[in-house]
Design a protein around this motif. Structure first.
Motif, PDB file in Angstrom:
ATOM      1  N   UNK A 104      -2.368   7.206  -7.037  1.00 57.45           N
ATOM      2  CA  UNK A 104      -2.998   7.512  -5.764  1.00 57.45           C
ATOM      3  C   UNK A 104      -4.294   8.289  -5.987  1.00 57.45           C
ATOM      4  N   UNK A 105      -5.280   7.980  -5.183  1.00 55.63           N
ATOM      5  CA  UNK A 105      -6.537   8.721  -5.167  1.00 55.63           C
ATOM      6  C   UNK A 105      -6.691   9.307  -3.765  1.00 55.63           C
ATOM      7  N   UNK A 106      -6.927  10.632  -3.690  1.00 57.36           N
ATOM      8  CA  UNK A 106      -7.006  11.313  -2.404  1.00 57.36           C
ATOM      9  C   UNK A 106      -8.455  11.571  -2.007  1.00 57.36           C
ATOM     10  N   UNK A 107      -8.702  11.466  -0.718  1.00 59.35           N
ATOM     11  CA  UNK A 107     -10.001  11.832  -0.153  1.00 59.35           C
ATOM     12  C   UNK A 107      -9.756  12.442   1.223  1.00 59.35           C
ATOM     13  N   UNK A 108     -10.763  13.115   1.759  1.00 56.38           N
ATOM     14  CA  UNK A 108     -10.579  13.778   3.050  1.00 56.38           C
ATOM     15  C   UNK A 108     -11.901  13.854   3.796  1.00 56.38           C
ATOM     16  N   UNK A 109     -11.809  13.808   5.125  1.00 54.86           N
ATOM     17  CA  UNK A 109     -12.957  14.032   5.990  1.00 54.86           C
ATOM     18  C   UNK A 109     -12.628  15.157   6.960  1.00 54.86           C
ATOM     19  N   UNK A 110     -13.657  15.839   7.436  1.00 56.72           N
ATOM     20  CA  UNK A 110     -13.455  16.915   8.393  1.00 56.72           C
ATOM     21  C   UNK A 110     -13.035  18.228   7.790  1.00 56.72           C
TER      22      UNK A 110
ATOM     23  N   UNK B 135       0.828  -1.207   0.000  1.00 59.99           N
ATOM     24  CA  UNK B 135       0.000   0.000   0.000  1.00 59.99           C
ATOM     25  C   UNK B 135       0.859   1.253   0.000  1.00 59.99           C
ATOM     26  N   UNK B 136       0.287   2.396  -0.310  1.00 60.12           N
ATOM     27  CA  UNK B 136       1.051   3.645  -0.234  1.00 60.12           C
ATOM     28  C   UNK B 136       1.446   3.954   1.209  1.00 60.12           C
ATOM     29  N   UNK B 137       2.402   4.817   1.378  1.00 55.01           N
ATOM     30  CA  UNK B 137       2.845   5.234   2.706  1.00 55.01           C
ATOM     31  C   UNK B 137       2.677   6.745   2.829  1.00 55.01           C
ATOM     32  N   UNK B 138       2.741   7.224   4.062  1.00 55.44           N
ATOM     33  CA  UNK B 138       2.584   8.667   4.280  1.00 55.44           C
ATOM     34  C   UNK B 138       3.391   9.107   5.481  1.00 55.44           C
ATOM     35  N   UNK B 139       3.637  10.388   5.577  1.00 53.27           N
ATOM     36  CA  UNK B 139       4.340  10.985   6.712  1.00 53.27           C
ATOM     37  C   UNK B 139       3.453  12.052   7.345  1.00 53.27           C
TER      38      UNK B 139
ATOM     39  N   UNK C 127      -3.729  -1.378  -3.965  1.00 57.88           N
ATOM     40  CA  UNK C 127      -3.017  -2.205  -2.994  1.00 57.88           C
ATOM     41  C   UNK C 127      -3.363  -1.872  -1.549  1.00 57.88           C
ATOM     42  N   UNK C 128      -3.974  -0.728  -1.307  1.00 62.37           N
ATOM     43  CA  UNK C 128      -4.298  -0.359   0.064  1.00 62.37           C
ATOM     44  C   UNK C 128      -4.402   1.143   0.218  1.00 62.37           C
TER      45      UNK C 128
END
Length: 204
Positions: free
Chosen positions: A58-64, A24-28, A99-100
């Protein structure tokens, strides 16, 4: 299973095709973001996400998200109006591929800092000529750049007025004698500040 055949016979073989999903992708960590001022804001979160490859884009989404704000699902850019209301919003951004997925939570705040002012110098005028114009705006500061609306309160000299946009004080035409002490007021969406000023007319 693949089969090859001719007029005499056929032959088949079965094998497996495996599409490796390398992870899966990773993030910081995304640091807190603060946007001060009247203009719309924009913030690109894509730099905090890494695509391991093999899983598609990558596909981005957001809440809040704050009211009126959106995230571009392809670029990861969050944008919207500056609310100018001292609010703080907890936002979770997710980057995903086949992948995640991975997520990061951070805050977006919109500080609304009250305006300030310094003493008007000189803080009085003696026997001004008719319609003397005195600039006042330079004594007033809006930390986040919100526009001022200027006004006068108190014992205002007859005929005196201030341009609400430019902050230029016009002393007016009346010279009746007397001392007129009043406040020059600067107001923004974030608050109000004022400074005293006096017009003195001496009888001749």
């Amino acid at each position: 299973t693949v089969t090859a055949s001719n007029a005499c016979s056929s032959s088949s073989q079965t094998f497996t095709i495996f599409f490796d999903c390398s992870g899966p992708p990773t993030s910081t960590l995304i640091p807190a973001q603060s946007f001060c001022g009247p203009n719309p804001y924009s913030f690109d979160v894509s730099g905090f996400f890494s695509n391991s490859g093999g899983g598609g884009p990558l596909v981005f989404s957001a809440t809040g998200l704050p009211a009126g704000s959106t995230i571009n699902s392809n670029t990861g850019v969050i944008s919207g109006p500056n609310l100018q209301d001292n609010s703080v919003h907890s936002v979770t951004v997710t980057g995903s591929n086949v992948c995640g997925q991975t997520s990061q939570t951070f805050t977006i705040s919109f500080p609304c800092t009250a305006p300030t002012s310094t003493a008007i110098t000189p803080n009085s005028v003696l026997n001004p000529a008719s319609n003397t114009q005195i600039p006042m705006a330079s004594f007033f500061t809006s930390p986040c750049g919100q526009a001022f609306t200027f006004s006068l309160t108190g014992n205002i000299a007859p005929d005196a007025f201030i341009d609400p946009v430019t902050g230029v004080l016009d002393t007016g035409t009346a010279q009746l004698g007397g001392t007129f002490a009043f406040q020059v007021v600067g107001t923004t969406t974030c608050g109000t500040t004022s400074q005293p000023f006096t017009i003195i007319y001496q009888t001749q």
